[in-house]
Design a protein around this motif. Structure first.
Motif, PDB file in Angstrom:
ATOM      1  N   HIS A 140       0.935  -1.057   0.147  1.00 45.00           N
ATOM      2  CA  HIS A 140       0.129   0.035   0.136  1.00 45.00           C
ATOM      3  C   HIS A 140       1.057   1.142   0.025  1.00 45.00           C
ATOM      4  O   HIS A 140       2.080   1.227   0.205  1.00 45.00           O
ATOM      5  N   ASP A 141       0.308   2.534  -0.187  1.00 49.23           N
ATOM      6  CA  ASP A 141       1.149   3.802  -0.488  1.00 49.23           C
ATOM      7  C   ASP A 141       1.767   4.154   0.763  1.00 49.23           C
ATOM      8  O   ASP A 141       1.364   3.957   1.772  1.00 49.23           O
ATOM      9  N   GLY A 142       3.213   4.308   0.480  1.00 50.12           N
ATOM     10  CA  GLY A 142       3.887   4.678   1.697  1.00 50.12           C
ATOM     11  C   GLY A 142       4.611   3.615   2.523  1.00 50.12           C
ATOM     12  O   GLY A 142       5.301   4.025   3.583  1.00 50.12           O
ATOM     13  N   VAL A 143       4.349   2.482   2.203  1.00 46.79           N
ATOM     14  CA  VAL A 143       4.532   1.324   3.176  1.00 46.79           C
ATOM     15  C   VAL A 143       5.922   0.735   2.513  1.00 46.79           C
ATOM     16  O   VAL A 143       5.794   0.613   1.307  1.00 46.79           O
ATOM     17  N   ALA A 144       6.878   0.226   3.207  1.00 46.79           N
ATOM     18  CA  ALA A 144       7.965  -0.397   2.565  1.00 46.79           C
ATOM     19  C   ALA A 144       7.710  -1.441   1.595  1.00 46.79           C
ATOM     20  O   ALA A 144       6.786  -2.437   1.780  1.00 46.79           O
ATOM     21  N   SER A 145       8.340  -1.455   0.390  1.00 41.62           N
ATOM     22  CA  SER A 145       7.909  -2.608  -0.699  1.00 41.62           C
ATOM     23  C   SER A 145       9.394  -3.274  -0.811  1.00 41.62           C
ATOM     24  O   SER A 145       9.562  -4.181  -1.575  1.00 41.62           O
ATOM     25  N   LEU A 166       3.362   0.103  21.579  1.00 39.59           N
ATOM     26  CA  LEU A 166       4.536   0.240  22.309  1.00 39.59           C
ATOM     27  C   LEU A 166       5.297   1.460  21.415  1.00 39.59           C
ATOM     28  O   LEU A 166       5.846   2.176  21.993  1.00 39.59           O
ATOM     29  N   LEU A 167       5.025   1.416  19.909  1.00 37.19           N
ATOM     30  CA  LEU A 167       5.567   2.370  19.250  1.00 37.19           C
ATOM     31  C   LEU A 167       5.150   3.949  19.563  1.00 37.19           C
ATOM     32  O   LEU A 167       6.005   4.908  19.377  1.00 37.19           O
ATOM     33  N   GLU A 168       3.790   3.956  19.587  1.00 39.22           N
ATOM     34  CA  GLU A 168       3.212   5.053  19.925  1.00 39.22           C
ATOM     35  C   GLU A 168       3.533   5.870  20.919  1.00 39.22           C
ATOM     36  O   GLU A 168       3.517   6.919  21.142  1.00 39.22           O
ATOM     37  N   ALA A 169       3.852   4.929  22.260  1.00 38.69           N
ATOM     38  CA  ALA A 169       4.127   5.463  23.457  1.00 38.69           C
ATOM     39  C   ALA A 169       5.582   5.995  23.526  1.00 38.69           C
ATOM     40  O   ALA A 169       5.844   6.491  24.605  1.00 38.69           O
ATOM     41  N   GLY A 170       6.350   5.841  22.519  1.00 33.90           N
ATOM     42  CA  GLY A 170       7.808   6.132  22.387  1.00 33.90           C
ATOM     43  C   GLY A 170       8.749   5.289  23.033  1.00 33.90           C
ATOM     44  O   GLY A 170       9.728   5.666  23.443  1.00 33.90           O
ATOM     45  N   LEU A 171       8.351   3.986  23.074  1.00 33.20           N
ATOM     46  CA  LEU A 171       9.188   2.933  23.756  1.00 33.20           C
ATOM     47  C   LEU A 171      10.334   2.428  22.831  1.00 33.20           C
ATOM     48  O   LEU A 171      10.402   2.724  21.617  1.00 33.20           O
ATOM     49  N   VAL A 172      11.420   2.083  23.369  1.00 33.66           N
ATOM     50  CA  VAL A 172      12.726   1.784  22.201  1.00 33.66           C
ATOM     51  C   VAL A 172      12.493   0.488  22.028  1.00 33.66           C
ATOM     52  O   VAL A 172      12.827  -0.661  22.885  1.00 33.66           O
ATOM     53  N   VAL A 173      11.834   0.202  20.757  1.00 32.07           N
ATOM     54  CA  VAL A 173      11.511  -1.011  20.398  1.00 32.07           C
ATOM     55  C   VAL A 173      12.440  -1.918  19.275  1.00 32.07           C
ATOM     56  O   VAL A 173      12.885  -1.040  18.618  1.00 32.07           O
ATOM     57  N   THR A 174      12.730  -3.055  19.650  1.00 31.79           N
ATOM     58  CA  THR A 174      13.446  -3.616  18.528  1.00 31.79           C
ATOM     59  C   THR A 174      12.657  -4.998  18.152  1.00 31.79           C
ATOM     60  O   THR A 174      12.240  -5.292  18.924  1.00 31.79           O
ATOM     61  N   LEU A 175      13.076  -5.393  16.829  1.00 27.49           N
ATOM     62  CA  LEU A 175      12.397  -6.440  16.436  1.00 27.49           C
ATOM     63  C   LEU A 175      13.418  -7.807  16.327  1.00 27.49           C
ATOM     64  O   LEU A 175      14.602  -7.526  15.875  1.00 27.49           O
ATOM     65  N   ASP A 177       9.209   2.724   5.319  1.00 25.75           N
ATOM     66  CA  ASP A 177      10.870   2.883   5.381  1.00 25.75           C
ATOM     67  C   ASP A 177      11.437   3.566   6.554  1.00 25.75           C
ATOM     68  O   ASP A 177      12.283   3.135   7.362  1.00 25.75           O
ATOM     69  N   THR A 178      10.640   4.559   6.905  1.00 27.84           N
ATOM     70  CA  THR A 178      11.150   5.478   8.017  1.00 27.84           C
ATOM     71  C   THR A 178      11.037   4.843   9.258  1.00 27.84           C
ATOM     72  O   THR A 178      11.796   4.952  10.013  1.00 27.84           O
ATOM     73  N   VAL A 179       9.917   4.174   9.636  1.00 29.28           N
ATOM     74  CA  VAL A 179       9.700   3.459  10.887  1.00 29.28           C
ATOM     75  C   VAL A 179      10.571   2.242  11.011  1.00 29.28           C
ATOM     76  O   VAL A 179      11.168   1.991  11.886  1.00 29.28           O
ATOM     77  N   LEU A 180      10.756   1.241   9.893  1.00 19.90           N
ATOM     78  CA  LEU A 180      11.492   0.233   9.742  1.00 19.90           C
ATOM     79  C   LEU A 180      13.042   0.455  10.064  1.00 19.90           C
ATOM     80  O   LEU A 180      13.727  -0.037  10.714  1.00 19.90           O
ATOM     81  N   ALA A 181      13.374   1.878   9.375  1.00 23.53           N
ATOM     82  CA  ALA A 181      14.934   2.124   9.521  1.00 23.53           C
ATOM     83  C   ALA A 181      14.954   2.505  10.968  1.00 23.53           C
ATOM     84  O   ALA A 181      16.104   2.353  11.556  1.00 23.53           O
TER      85      ALA A 181
END
Length: 348
Positions: free
Chosen positions: A14-19, A278-287, A314-318
């Motif tokens: 979808h638009d704006g999402v990493a491909s 978790l992301l919206e709360a500003g936590l330091v999340v790693t996958l 891409d911005t969030v994934l990076a």
């Protein structure tokens, strides 16, 4: 040559999402149990090499068992399959197979958990385990420039005295370890039980991490921080249930090593769905991939699943990849070099 025949993990369409192929995103893996990378094919190969009979007719039957109704059903199979790990070469082959896949999936730094208490009761010396895993790490550094280290985990559902003995048995080789951790069945085994063990690890100069807030309550996360002195929380997804704890984690920039496919495969869908919060709360999340042979995907597969599920661009994934590097125990120079690789990926 890749050891992973699965299609290249991608983000959504979808638009704006990493491909792009998310294998190309440089990343660190901080929550990976090396025994959890034991693919069925390697189980059978090692069983044949070591003359160990298996209660499964073939690879297909064993793979069919990789379906779980919760953490304990997974652990039962996980420990059963470890019986094929006997020699230093077995541990080397196990680790190098993972590191080859990790290289293919964009891992530039790997901090690998291992469970000596799952091996020493079987008569396997801890030196055998350390020598095999360490040799594989050295070869991966030479072949693929993968940095990292080994984190010795204590099995929290075994006696604390056993954990103490395990730590003392490796004290002369503390320089071969990056840190210590705490894993296995969480419910009913609070971090507080291991306060003295982690205190001793600190004396040995080892980093400290612990599984908390996976199946256990948010209070276990607070205990891990306050009593064990952990620098990262493994899983930690149930922290979202405690607003004060979330504020603390955000303020102190405590990383969480989240494992999306693990949560989903262990029927913890609410934990999987907690990721956006978790992301919206500003936590330091790693996958991370946790036990990828059992949970259906390595690290880039985890990135791809959450990119698709939650429309991450891409911005969030990076940003998640940068978190993994910042949260690692790599040297400052190594972190800077890897962060530059992520920046180059973003610029492309």
């Amino acid at each position: 040559m890749s050891t992973d025949a699965s299609p290249a993990p991608r983000g959504g369409t979808h638009d704006g999402v990493a491909s792009r192929d998310l294998r190309s995103l440089p990343k660190a893996e901080l929550h990976l149990h090396i025994e959890g990378t034991l693919e069925p094919e390697l189980v059978f190969a090692l069983a044949e090499r070591n003359g160990i009979p298996l209660p499964y007719a073939d690879v297909a039957e064993l793979r069919a068992r990789y379906a779980f109704d919760g953490l304990q059903s997974f652990l039962d199979l996980y420990y059963a399959c470890m019986a094929v790990l006997v020699t230093e070469q077995d541990f080397y082959d196990l680790a190098l197979a993972y590191l080859a896949r990790a290289h293919d999936q964009g891992v530039r730094h790997a901090e690998i958990f291992f469970d000596p208490q799952a091996h020493t009761p079987r008569g396997i010396s801890i030196d055998t385990v350390l020598d095999g895993l360490g040799r594989a790490m050295a070869d991966a550094a030479a072949r693929w420039d993968i940095s990292g280290g080994l984190i010795l985990c204590f099995l929290r559902d075994r006696p604390v005295a056993e954990a103490e003995r395990t730590l003392e048995s490796v004290a002369p080789r503390a320089h071969d370890l990056l840190g210590v951790g705490l894993d296995s069945a969480e419910d009913g085994f609070p971090p507080s039980l291991f306060e003295a063990v982690f205190g001793r690890a600190a004396e040995l100069g080892l980093h400290r991490v612990a599984h908390a807030g996976e199946e256990g309550p948010p209070a276990y996360v607070a205990e891990a921080l306050d009593l064990l002195g952990v620098e990262r929380v493994d899983h930690g997804v149930r922290s979202i249930e405690d607003a004060a704890l979330v504020q603390r984690l955000v303020a102190d920039r405590v990383p969480l090593t989240v494992c999306p496919l693990s949560n989903r495969r262990l029927n913890a869908e609410s934990s999987f769905q907690a990721l956006p919060r978790l992301l919206e709360a500003g936590l330091v999340v790693t996958l991370n991939s946790d036990d990828p042979a059992y949970f259906g995907g390595y690290i880039a597969d985890n990135y791809a699943v959450v990119a698709d599920e939650f429309a991450l661009d891409d911005t969030v994934l990076a940003g998640l990849a940068r978190n993994s590097i910042d949260a690692s125990f790599a040297s400052p120079d190594r972190r800077a070099a890897l962060l530059a690789e992520v920046a180059a990926w973003s610029a492309r």
